[in-house]
Design an enzyme around this catalytic site. Structure first.
Site, short mmCIF file in Angstrom:
data_model
loop_
_atom_site.label_atom_id
_atom_site.label_comp_id
_atom_site.label_asym_id
_atom_site.label_seq_id
_atom_site.Cartn_x
_atom_site.Cartn_y
_atom_site.Cartn_z
N HIS A 1 41.20 41.74 27.80
CA HIS A 1 41.10 42.14 28.91
C HIS A 1 41.81 40.95 29.76
O HIS A 1 41.74 39.83 29.42
CB HIS A 1 39.87 42.16 29.79
CG HIS A 1 39.16 43.65 29.03
ND1 HIS A 1 39.65 44.86 29.53
CD2 HIS A 1 38.17 43.59 28.23
CE1 HIS A 1 38.72 45.57 28.86
NE2 HIS A 1 37.97 44.96 27.91
N ALA A 2 42.64 41.19 30.82
CA ALA A 2 43.23 40.17 31.66
C ALA A 2 44.17 39.33 30.99
O ALA A 2 44.85 39.65 30.28
CB ALA A 2 42.22 39.37 32.60
#
Length: 97
Positions: free
Chosen positions: A15-16
């Site tokens: 994620h991210a």
């Protein structure tokens, strides 16, 4: 078809920032890499949106693959195997992502 299994070790999964680092590395290979888990169809590992929406969490085993018939003319099977191995190492190196 070149394939590698890897364990996602980033604490927040893909994620991210970890997903962005991974996607940039995949894109740099120039190969049409897919990433999948649990026997599901793979998603385009060059797409940040697709990688982030698949929920590849910490500890998740993923499969990285390149279809042999999708290899660009500039890339041999051995080079694709090497690229997947480097991506596997990246995913399993929590400090790198």
């Amino acid at each position: 078809m070149p394939v590698r299994k890897a364990i996602v070790t980033a604490e927040i999964g893909l994620h991210a920032r970890p997903a962005a680092v991974f996607v940039r590395a995949v894109t740099a290979t120039g190969l049409p890499v897919t990433i999948s888990k649990d026997g599901r169809p793979g998603v385009d590992a060059r797409s940040l949106l697709e990688v982030m929406t698949e929920d590849f969490g910490c500890g998740c085993e993923v499969e990285l693959a390149v279809a042999a018939d999708s290899l660009p003319a500039f890339c041999s099977l051995a080079e694709a195997e090497t690229a997947l191995e480097e991506l596997r190492i990246l995913l399993e190196s929590a400090a790198a992502v």
